[in-house]
Design a protein around this motif. Structure first.
Motif, short mmCIF file in Angstrom:
data_model
loop_
_atom_site.label_atom_id
_atom_site.label_comp_id
_atom_site.label_asym_id
_atom_site.label_seq_id
_atom_site.Cartn_x
_atom_site.Cartn_y
_atom_site.Cartn_z
N THR A 1 34.96 -74.06 -52.01
CA THR A 1 34.19 -73.34 -50.99
C THR A 1 32.81 -73.10 -51.58
O THR A 1 32.65 -72.26 -52.48
CB THR A 1 34.85 -72.00 -50.63
N PHE A 2 31.84 -73.85 -51.12
CA PHE A 2 30.49 -73.77 -51.69
C PHE A 2 29.81 -72.47 -51.26
O PHE A 2 29.90 -72.05 -50.11
CB PHE A 2 29.66 -74.98 -51.26
N ILE A 3 29.16 -71.86 -52.23
CA ILE A 3 28.50 -70.58 -52.00
C ILE A 3 27.02 -70.84 -51.80
O ILE A 3 26.30 -71.23 -52.72
CB ILE A 3 28.74 -69.63 -53.19
N THR A 4 26.57 -70.63 -50.58
CA THR A 4 25.19 -70.93 -50.21
C THR A 4 24.64 -69.79 -49.37
O THR A 4 25.29 -68.76 -49.17
CB THR A 4 25.12 -72.23 -49.38
N THR A 5 23.44 -69.99 -48.86
CA THR A 5 22.83 -68.99 -47.98
C THR A 5 23.20 -69.22 -46.52
O THR A 5 22.69 -68.55 -45.63
CB THR A 5 21.30 -69.00 -48.12
N VAL B 1 6.85 -61.26 -53.37
CA VAL B 1 6.94 -59.97 -52.72
C VAL B 1 8.11 -59.91 -51.75
O VAL B 1 8.60 -58.82 -51.41
CB VAL B 1 5.63 -59.65 -51.96
N LYS B 2 8.60 -61.08 -51.31
CA LYS B 2 9.75 -61.10 -50.42
C LYS B 2 11.07 -61.05 -51.18
O LYS B 2 12.14 -60.97 -50.58
CB LYS B 2 9.71 -62.36 -49.55
N GLY B 3 10.99 -61.08 -52.52
CA GLY B 3 12.18 -61.03 -53.33
C GLY B 3 12.92 -62.35 -53.37
O GLY B 3 12.40 -63.40 -52.98
N PHE B 4 14.14 -62.31 -53.88
CA PHE B 4 14.97 -63.50 -53.92
C PHE B 4 15.34 -63.93 -52.49
O PHE B 4 15.34 -63.12 -51.55
CB PHE B 4 16.28 -63.23 -54.69
N THR B 5 15.69 -65.20 -52.37
CA THR B 5 16.26 -65.67 -51.11
C THR B 5 17.75 -65.33 -51.11
O THR B 5 18.45 -65.61 -52.08
CB THR B 5 16.08 -67.19 -50.95
N GLY B 6 18.21 -64.70 -50.03
CA GLY B 6 19.59 -64.23 -50.01
C GLY B 6 20.39 -64.77 -48.86
O GLY B 6 19.84 -65.29 -47.87
N ALA B 7 21.71 -64.67 -48.98
CA ALA B 7 22.60 -65.08 -47.90
C ALA B 7 22.52 -64.05 -46.77
O ALA B 7 22.34 -62.87 -47.00
CB ALA B 7 24.03 -65.20 -48.41
N SER B 8 22.69 -64.54 -45.54
CA SER B 8 22.58 -63.65 -44.39
C SER B 8 23.72 -62.63 -44.35
O SER B 8 23.60 -61.59 -43.73
CB SER B 8 22.58 -64.46 -43.09
#
Length: 885
Positions: A605-609, A639-646
């Protein structure tokens, strides 16, 4: 019979809760006194080792309270044993003397031939006294049979004579004596509560206590002689028996009142508090009644009560008291639950309203028309239904593990009182000599702190308003640790085959997580996730078709958490039952994936955004960054921080994450090499900028903590102080003139010792207690001192591993790049500011406001940053988590 022993002074409490006690009369206590010969002990309120075997609890306890009866040396009472005739004589003699040892004597010629010179010789004086009063007689042939048993009827005769009956007049002698005794004993209530007892059989210690109790509540009698003229004109003398009357109002009097000058008052126990500065207590009784009428206006209070009766709060009780003569000298012998009480106990999680009834643990109970709710000893509501409609089964304010009692106190099955005791848990960060710190300071002035608590334990805390001494309780909480093997809904997890339910507001650990669960009566009040399933997360290096012709599987190269590098068969559908994209195998390269294994075939189960990502291997959040810097932690300047999962549970902008010590970090380096390191190792890397970081995190202490990460270093390899001295003033400085020279002297702590520093000259404004300064030795016993401008503030976030820290206030010279505690270059001084002493060890911890105590704004550190320093220069940390200066 045993030997003298001290009454242990323990209350019947939870051992008797839920039992319905038959109502007994109070007075038997006095007569119980002699039941025990040498076993009789002067003391109040016994809790015997065989307490559960005692049926007539109130009678036995009352006897103890009046210093009449005690137990055996081993702490037992043995209610099933029979009483000897010799013991009864002492019981009655002591009873008729108000509970005190009477002065008795022997005759020159003994009345009975089988007492003097035998093992019962100790009782001869009591036997002769009872003979003289007509209370006892022998068994015939000039014998008394002192070691023989006593029957119920025989004891009844003795008690009736003690109440004033004349044995000859009442025909308690002769062939029909037993019948006459039983008739009169029933009329006087001596057999009340013992209706099934065989009065002709030997009586037990338990039942004897009950009979004596009943007799003590009975009115004494007297004989009235009346002379009348008969039908034949002659004068006749008529003798009748009546209840004895005393005083100007011709009041009836009980044996208890006569011999002890005591009363048995009933009512509701509404207050138990420790007397100020004493080991005694004060109590309040409302709806007070005596002899069926309102007593003293309905409310009475007593001080100097010898025992803590908190376990009987809000119950209908009987107070055995010698009323005061001058308004201050009342003596309370004991407080007992009456037979009007029915108590149901349980947990708030199992209590709710069901229509018009309260339903506790599946059973419904009627509510009285008038009812009250007490929470932690404080009245909260006059309506149980309203309170339970809002708070039943627990909520964020009143936890599921709160203990509850439903009480019916008027002899009916209508419950009128709900008592709730709440708890909270906190992690202990410091243990002092007379306090502990758990987010805030808990002193033994305000709390009873259990022995053996240590840093890292979880404390179970209850409020002082629950207890008579007004002190809260701090005990070690129950902790369960293990791997979550199953989940049910959003609030239940299984560890080691047992299901645990979260308290309201507590987030359950995810499947496969290793966690500590802090329990309150079986419910989880706090979760410390140790690892969120990292052992079941792999780095997928690449995915491709199987080399086996016609294979039903794909293949993948995996790096496992233990560093194993292997090629495995994988299912063509992922864990969400979605087909893997065979046209874009490259898209799966260097991705984190949770996996399950069945018959050596892996399901990934791949962990992505991706928005459909519902399970991030048990973690709360997934982030990635292509512009990250690792220097103790992972940070981004975006300034937007890390890209995260919804589906992240943490929605705010996140631009920094910290490594857990045991985090699994998959590292790609020198383009094609892979290795696995711990979070602790990654924290120690020199600053490096990877081309990609992917992270699985949990939110703790207002920060993100990494449990699993992938770090791509590209072609790079894996990356492999100050001499200033500082002190904090423990007292205000002062000036002193020595041999004509003026010195400024300040007592201070430098982290190693408390010492007095001597500065030649006068420092402008001096140095105030709590101020920090830099010093250097001049070699002549004096030092140069530079006062520093520091900020006393609150720690808002802190990661011990990386040392990165934030504060509630602005600190001069502090920027994001140097907001860090460096093990080599930061001086950390631990103090107990309240005691103005230095401490050799401690821990930097979040201020109470940021550690679960939102209404507490206490500062807990003093911070100084030197201009140009790339980390915190000096931090003074209070081990009580509260700066007092």
């Amino acid at each position: 019979m045993g030997v003298p022993c001290k009454i242990r002074g323990k209350l019947r409490s939870k051992a008797l809760r839920g039992k319905e006690f038959p109502q007994k009369k109070v007075l038997s206590l006095v007569l119980c006194v002699a039941v025990m010969l040498s076993v009789m002990v002067m003391g109040a309120g016994a809790a015997f080792s065989d307490q559960d075997k005692i049926k007539n609890t109130e009678a036995v306890d009352a006897c103890v309270a009046l210093n009449i009866i005690g137990g055996y040396e081993d702490g037992s009472y043995h209610p099933e044993r029979n009483i000897k005739r010799s013991e009864i004589t002492k019981m009655i003699c002591v009873a008729l003397n108000g509970g005190k040892e009477p002065n008795v004597s022997t005759n020159t010629t003994p009345t009975f031939s089988d007492v003097r010179g035998t093992s019962a010789a100790w009782a001869e004086g009591y036997i002769e006294s009872c003979v003289a009063q007509g209370i006892i007689s022998g068994v015939g042939g000039g014998r008394f049979s002192p070691n023989g048993n006593v029957t119920g009827t025989q004891l009844a005769k003795m008690l009736l004579v003690s109440l004033g009956y004349n044995a000859n007049t009442e025909e308690f002698v002769g062939n029909a004596w037993a019948t006459n005794v039983n008739v009169r004993a029933s009329q006087k209530g001596l057999y009340e509560g013992l209706e099934s007892m065989d009065t002709s059989a030997a009586i037990t210690r338990d039942n004897a206590a009950q009979m004596v109790w009943n007799a003590m509540n009975a009115y004494e009698v007297e004989y009235k002689t009346t002379i009348v003229t008969g039908e034949d004109g002659k004068l006749e003398t008529i003798v009748t028996v009546q209840d004895k009357v005393v005083g100007d109002n011709d009041d009836k009097i009980t044996l208890l009142e006569d011999k002890y000058d005591a009363k048995a008052i009933t009512g509701t126990l509404t207050k138990v508090k420790q007397d100020n500065g004493k080991s005694t207590y004060n109590i309040t009784i409302e709806n007070a009644k005596y002899n069926g009428g309102t007593y003293n206006g309905g409310t009475v209070s007593y001080t100097d009560v010898s025992k803590d009766y908190s376990d009987l709060l809000y119950q209908n009780v009987r107070v055995l008291v010698k009323p005061d003569k001058n308004g201050k000298d009342a003596v309370v012998y004991g407080v007992y639950a009456t037979g009007k009480n029915t108590v149901q106990t349980g947990l708030l999680a199992d209590l709710k309203m069901d229509g018009t009834k309260a339903k506790l643990d599946g059973t419904k109970y009627d509510l009285a028309n008038t009812n009250t709710v007490y929470v932690d000893g404080v009245k909260q509501s006059d309506n149980i239904k309203t309170w339970l409609t809002t708070n039943g089964e627990g909520n964020a304010t009143y936890g599921k593990g709160s203990e509850v009692e439903l009480l019916a106190v008027d002899g009916t099955s209508d419950y009128s009182i709900l008592k709730v005791t709440t708890f909270e848990v906190k992690e202990i960060t410091y243990v002092g000599s007379d306090y502990v710190t758990a987010g805030t300071k808990y002193s033994d002035d305000d709390y009873v702190i259990s022995d053996g608590l240590k840093k890292g334990d979880y404390a179970l805390i209850s409020k002082g308003s629950n207890y008579a001494d007004s002190k809260g309780r701090i005990e070690k909480a129950t902790v369960v640790e293990g791997k979550v093997t199953s989940t049910k809904g959003s609030d239940e997890v299984m560890i080691d085959g047992t299901w645990y339910t979260m308290n309201t507001g507590v987030t359950a650990p995810k499947l496969n997580a290793s966690a500590k669960l802090v329990l309150v009566n079986g419910y989880v009040y706090a979760v410390d996730t140790v690892t969120a399933g990292s052992s079941d997360v792999a780095l997928v290096v690449e995915v491709g078709n199987s080399n086996t012709v016609g294979s039903k599987y794909y293949q993948a190269r995996l790096i496992l958490a233990d560093g194993t590098d292997k090629v495995v068969n994988i299912e063509k559908n992922d864990g969400n039952d979605q087909a893997l994209d065979s046209k874009n195998f490259a898209g799966y390269s260097n991705k984190l994936a949770a996996y399950d294994v069945s018959k050596d075939v892996y399901t990934l189960t791949f962990i992505t955004t991706a928005s459909d990502q519902k399970d991030m291997a048990g973690y709360e959040n997934f982030y990635y960054a292509e512009d990250a810097t690792i220097d103790g932690s992972v940070r981004t300047s975006n300034v937007k921080g890390f890209t995260g999962a919804s589906d992240n549970t943490y929605k705010e902008t996140v631009n920094r994450a910290y490594f857990d010590d045991n985090a699994t970090v998959f590292v790609k380096y020198k383009n094609d090499d892979y290795k696995v390191v711990t979070g602790e190792a990654a924290r120690k890397w020199d600053e490096i900028t990877p081309s990609m970081v992917r992270m699985l995190t949990e939110e703790k202490s207002n920060s993100q903590y990494i449990g699993v990460a992938y770090v791509d270093l590209g072609e790079k390899n894996v990356p492999g102080g100050s001499d200033k001295t500082y002190a904090v003033a423990l007292d205000d400085s002062y000036t002193s003139k020595i041999d004509g020279t003026t010195y400024t002297i300040v007592k201070a702590w430098n982290g190693t010792e408390e010492t007095e520093y001597k500065y030649e000259g006068t420092l402008s404004g001096g140095i105030k207690k709590g101020s920090v300064f830099e010093y250097s030795s001049n070699g002549d016993g004096t030092v140069d001192i530079d006062k520093l401008t520091a900020t006393t503030t609150q720690v808002k976030t802190y990661d011990k591993g990386s040392g990165e820290i934030t504060f509630a206030d602005t600190v001069t010279n502090l920027t994001g790049s140097n907001a860090k505690i460096d093990a080599k270059d930061t001086t950390v001084l631990f103090v107990d500011s309240d005691a103005a002493t230095g401490e050799t060890n401690g821990e930097i911890q979040l201020a109470p406001e940021f550690n679960g105590d939102a209404t507490n704004h206490d500062d807990n550190v003093t911070v100084y940053v030197d201009s140009g320093d790339d980390c915190i220069t000096l931090i003074v940390v209070d081990v009580q988590n509260k700066m007092a200066w």
